[in-house]
Design a protein around this motif. Structure first.
Motif, PDB file in Angstrom:
ATOM      1  N   GLY A  38      54.626 189.193 -39.097  1.00 29.17           N
ATOM      2  CA  GLY A  38      55.071 188.079 -39.919  1.00 29.17           C
ATOM      3  C   GLY A  38      56.176 187.280 -39.258  1.00 29.17           C
ATOM      4  O   GLY A  38      56.144 186.046 -39.229  1.00 29.17           O
ATOM      5  N   HIS A  39      57.185 187.989 -38.730  1.00 30.96           N
ATOM      6  CA  HIS A  39      58.303 187.303 -38.085  1.00 30.96           C
ATOM      7  C   HIS A  39      57.861 186.568 -36.823  1.00 30.96           C
ATOM      8  O   HIS A  39      58.263 185.426 -36.588  1.00 30.96           O
ATOM      9  N   TRP A  40      57.075 187.231 -35.994  1.00 35.37           N
ATOM     10  CA  TRP A  40      56.635 186.590 -34.754  1.00 35.37           C
ATOM     11  C   TRP A  40      55.802 185.348 -35.042  1.00 35.37           C
ATOM     12  O   TRP A  40      55.937 184.323 -34.378  1.00 35.37           O
ATOM     13  N   GLU A  41      54.921 185.441 -36.053  1.00 31.90           N
ATOM     14  CA  GLU A  41      54.079 184.284 -36.364  1.00 31.90           C
ATOM     15  C   GLU A  41      54.912 183.121 -36.882  1.00 31.90           C
ATOM     16  O   GLU A  41      54.641 181.969 -36.548  1.00 31.90           O
ATOM     17  N   ILE A  42      55.924 183.397 -37.684  1.00 29.96           N
ATOM     18  CA  ILE A  42      56.830 182.333 -38.127  1.00 29.96           C
ATOM     19  C   ILE A  42      57.411 181.603 -36.924  1.00 29.96           C
ATOM     20  O   ILE A  42      57.567 180.380 -36.932  1.00 29.96           O
ATOM     21  N   ALA A  43      57.697 182.357 -35.868  1.00 30.51           N
ATOM     22  CA  ALA A  43      58.300 181.791 -34.660  1.00 30.51           C
ATOM     23  C   ALA A  43      57.275 181.307 -33.651  1.00 30.51           C
ATOM     24  O   ALA A  43      57.607 181.064 -32.491  1.00 30.51           O
ATOM     25  N   GLY A  44      56.015 181.167 -34.086  1.00 28.69           N
ATOM     26  CA  GLY A  44      54.998 180.542 -33.248  1.00 28.69           C
ATOM     27  C   GLY A  44      54.115 181.461 -32.453  1.00 28.69           C
ATOM     28  O   GLY A  44      53.309 180.988 -31.648  1.00 28.69           O
ATOM     29  N   VAL A  45      54.216 182.780 -32.682  1.00 33.03           N
ATOM     30  CA  VAL A  45      53.423 183.737 -31.903  1.00 33.03           C
ATOM     31  C   VAL A  45      52.649 184.659 -32.842  1.00 33.03           C
ATOM     32  O   VAL A  45      53.110 185.755 -33.184  1.00 33.03           O
ATOM     33  N   PRO A  46      51.471 184.230 -33.302  1.00 34.74           N
ATOM     34  CA  PRO A  46      50.646 185.107 -34.152  1.00 34.74           C
ATOM     35  C   PRO A  46      50.220 186.369 -33.398  1.00 34.74           C
ATOM     36  O   PRO A  46      50.077 186.355 -32.173  1.00 34.74           O
ATOM     37  N   VAL A  47      50.025 187.425 -34.142  1.00 36.58           N
ATOM     38  CA  VAL A  47      49.555 188.691 -33.563  1.00 36.58           C
ATOM     39  C   VAL A  47      48.063 188.790 -33.850  1.00 36.58           C
ATOM     40  O   VAL A  47      47.647 189.119 -34.962  1.00 36.58           O
ATOM     41  N   LEU A  48      47.264 188.486 -32.839  1.00 34.21           N
ATOM     42  CA  LEU A  48      45.809 188.451 -33.007  1.00 34.21           C
ATOM     43  C   LEU A  48      45.133 189.711 -32.489  1.00 34.21           C
ATOM     44  O   LEU A  48      43.916 189.770 -32.404  1.00 34.21           O
ATOM     45  N   PHE A  85      51.687 180.955 -40.572  1.00 36.78           N
ATOM     46  CA  PHE A  85      53.134 180.950 -40.729  1.00 36.78           C
ATOM     47  C   PHE A  85      53.796 180.103 -39.637  1.00 36.78           C
ATOM     48  O   PHE A  85      54.947 179.692 -39.786  1.00 36.78           O
ATOM     49  N   SER A  86      53.095 179.878 -38.536  1.00 40.12           N
ATOM     50  CA  SER A  86      53.688 179.164 -37.402  1.00 40.12           C
ATOM     51  C   SER A  86      54.062 177.728 -37.727  1.00 40.12           C
ATOM     52  O   SER A  86      54.846 177.110 -36.991  1.00 40.12           O
ATOM     53  N   ASP A  87      53.523 177.167 -38.813  1.00 41.99           N
ATOM     54  CA  ASP A  87      53.934 175.822 -39.219  1.00 41.99           C
ATOM     55  C   ASP A  87      55.439 175.768 -39.484  1.00 41.99           C
ATOM     56  O   ASP A  87      56.079 174.722 -39.297  1.00 41.99           O
ATOM     57  N   ILE A  88      55.999 176.894 -39.920  1.00 39.61           N
ATOM     58  CA  ILE A  88      57.442 176.948 -40.174  1.00 39.61           C
ATOM     59  C   ILE A  88      58.209 176.757 -38.869  1.00 39.61           C
ATOM     60  O   ILE A  88      59.098 175.908 -38.754  1.00 39.61           O
ATOM     61  N   GLY A  89      57.860 177.553 -37.864  1.00 42.04           N
ATOM     62  CA  GLY A  89      58.543 177.460 -36.580  1.00 42.04           C
ATOM     63  C   GLY A  89      58.345 176.122 -35.899  1.00 42.04           C
ATOM     64  O   GLY A  89      59.285 175.570 -35.291  1.00 42.04           O
ATOM     65  N   LEU A 129      56.041 174.562 -29.970  1.00 38.10           N
ATOM     66  CA  LEU A 129      55.465 175.898 -29.888  1.00 38.10           C
ATOM     67  C   LEU A 129      53.986 175.809 -29.569  1.00 38.10           C
ATOM     68  O   LEU A 129      53.361 174.757 -29.731  1.00 38.10           O
ATOM     69  N   SER A 130      53.416 176.915 -29.157  1.00 37.30           N
ATOM     70  CA  SER A 130      51.997 176.955 -28.826  1.00 37.30           C
ATOM     71  C   SER A 130      51.109 176.949 -30.060  1.00 37.30           C
ATOM     72  O   SER A 130      49.922 176.665 -29.978  1.00 37.30           O
ATOM     73  N   ASN A 131      51.684 177.263 -31.210  1.00 31.35           N
ATOM     74  CA  ASN A 131      50.926 177.317 -32.469  1.00 31.35           C
ATOM     75  C   ASN A 131      51.705 176.602 -33.573  1.00 31.35           C
ATOM     76  O   ASN A 131      52.924 176.522 -33.531  1.00 31.35           O
ATOM     77  N   GLY A 132      50.968 176.109 -34.553  1.00 31.13           N
ATOM     78  CA  GLY A 132      51.607 175.530 -35.725  1.00 31.13           C
ATOM     79  C   GLY A 132      51.689 174.005 -35.689  1.00 31.13           C
ATOM     80  O   GLY A 132      51.503 173.361 -34.655  1.00 31.13           O
ATOM     81  N   THR A 133      51.962 173.447 -36.876  1.00 25.29           N
ATOM     82  CA  THR A 133      52.033 171.994 -37.080  1.00 25.29           C
ATOM     83  C   THR A 133      53.367 171.645 -37.711  1.00 25.29           C
ATOM     84  O   THR A 133      53.853 172.365 -38.604  1.00 25.29           O
ATOM     85  N   ASN A 134      53.968 170.562 -37.313  1.00 23.28           N
ATOM     86  CA  ASN A 134      55.190 170.062 -37.932  1.00 23.28           C
ATOM     87  C   ASN A 134      54.852 169.530 -39.320  1.00 23.28           C
ATOM     88  O   ASN A 134      54.048 168.590 -39.460  1.00 23.28           O
ATOM     89  N   LEU A 135      55.427 170.092 -40.340  1.00 25.37           N
ATOM     90  CA  LEU A 135      55.126 169.721 -41.724  1.00 25.37           C
ATOM     91  C   LEU A 135      55.952 168.568 -42.250  1.00 25.37           C
ATOM     92  O   LEU A 135      55.664 168.020 -43.306  1.00 25.37           O
TER      93      LEU A 135
END
Length: 397
Positions: free
Chosen positions: A95-105, A374-378, A390-396
């Motif tokens: 959860g924490h890593w994904e918030i910061a742009g690194v999902p655990v796949l 969650f990476s949208d947050i980061g 970041l490598s993942n996520g969208t600026n909201l």
């Protein structure tokens, strides 16, 4: 000046995600069930600051229901929404890593819900390396419960208490005085190396004090975590000259990667005090990231609904102090890392939506909908601070 703050209410889920059934969590709703319990008890929850920001509206977005006792339907002061986890599982690290742009796949390794939980070759080797007379527990358990059940035997025999959970984790609990804090840390360092073939995410040192069946964990907890497999928001901020201030267990979760300064605290309110101090000190392009762990470890895992409700009220009452110290250019988000529905059976995390509540002097109140990661947050924070995307996520925003 641009600054960012992440206030993470550990385990504060807003209702089951569409895939929650795969995890046995289809009926879970941490916030909704606490609110329903409070209303049934005749003491409806009253979280005026969080409600005005859009907490209940975010929960309605996530699960389609309004939490009992929450009546505000418009006029929200934050950009509010909910997010679903892209990572597999429902772990703290994921959860924490994904918030910061690194999902655990990938799939973490887990220890089975049986006794003993840990492979004999693992515990035998750990015993050989540390010279202890054996181990107690060796099962899935609530940490606060198992130290009271086995604390006396631990003190009498010198055998460490081993336990695990639905997280990818091996936890070792020992008495600070009778066993020794540094000795516990040394054992955890050895265990960290031993669990690598099992793909375990963390070893957690769980020191405690007390006597005669009445034991209490201390703030000297230490996590020995696998580092993120790619650069996170924390790395991006630090690498571009910003200070990353980690409060609570944040530094441990990221294995110290991307962290400039560590601030500890024994409980939620001590961490909030520390947050206010950091808020005065943090400079331009800084990221302050705090994990309010009591929601999870003291109330969620213990299935203490009343305690969880009280903790939310304490947090809500302190928020005006934070609001008053915000400066032009500040952006804050209130979020979580997973759920831990205290009305559910067992003591494990629950697969739920998390809140995304962005506020600050330049933020307009509006609905953000549901994010698929969650990476949208980061990514939103990276954009606000003007650091590398970041490598993942969208600026909201």
């Amino acid at each position: 000046m641009s600054r960012a703050f992440i206030l993470l209410l550990d385990s504060f889920g807003l209702g089951a995600t569409p895939d929650a059934g795969k995890y046995g969590d289809a009926a879970t709703n941490t916030f909704g069930h606490i609110a329903a319990w409070a209303a049934k008890e005749g003491k409806p929850m009253d979280l005026p600051n969080l409600e005005k920001l859009g907490l209940a509206a975010a929960a309605h977005t996530a699960c389609g229901e309004w939490a009992a006792g929450f009546n505000q339907r418009d006029g929200f002061t934050a950009a509010y929404g909910a997010a679903r986890e892209q990572s597999t599982g429902k772990d703290t690290q994921s959860g924490h890593w994904e918030i910061a742009g690194v999902p655990v796949l990938f799939d973490w390794g887990y220890f089975p819900k049986e006794v003993p939980s840990f492979p004999k070759e693992l515990t035998d080797k750990l015993q050989e390396l540390t010279g202890v007379p054996g181990f107690l527990g060796n099962c899935h358990a609530s940490g606060t419960t198992i130290i009271n059940e086995l604390g006396d035997e631990h003190v009498a025999t010198g055998k460490p208490i081993l336990y695990t959970s639905a997280d990818s984790v091996l936890q070792i609990a020992c008495h600070e005085q009778h066993f020794g804090l540094e000795r516990l840390y040394d054992m955890c360092e050895k265990a960290y190396e031993l669990v690598k073939p099992y793909n375990i995410g963390r070893i957690i040192a769980r020191p405690f004090v007390g006597e005669n069946g009445n034991y209490k964990r201390t703030s000297n907890r230490h996590d020995y975590a696998v580092p993120p497999h790619a650069p996170t928001l924390l790395d991006h901020v630090k690498n571009e000259g910003g200070e990353v201030i980690a409060l609570g267990k944040i530094s441990d979760i990221y294995a110290g990667q991307g962290v400039s300064r560590v601030v500890k605290g024994p409980d939620n309110m001590a961490l909030f005090d520390a947050l206010l101090k950091v808020q005065d000190e943090a400079g331009d392009k800084s990221l302050t990231f705090v994990n309010f762990v009591d929601f999870d470890q003291a109330f969620g895992h213990r299935r203490d609904v009343a305690g969880y409700s009280n903790a939310l009220h304490e947090m809500d009452a302190r928020l005006p102090e934070f609001f008053a110290k915000m400066k032009d250019g500040d952006l804050c988000v209130i979020t979580a890392d997973h759920g831990c529905d205290p009305t559910s059976p067992g003591s494990d995390h629950t697969r739920e939506h998390i809140p995304m509540i962005f506020f600050g002097p330049g933020v307009q109140g509006r609905a953000l909908g549901i994010s698929d990661t969650f990476s949208d947050i980061g990514q939103t924070i990276a954009s606000h601070l003007g650091v590398k995307p970041l490598s993942n996520g969208t600026n909201l925003l």
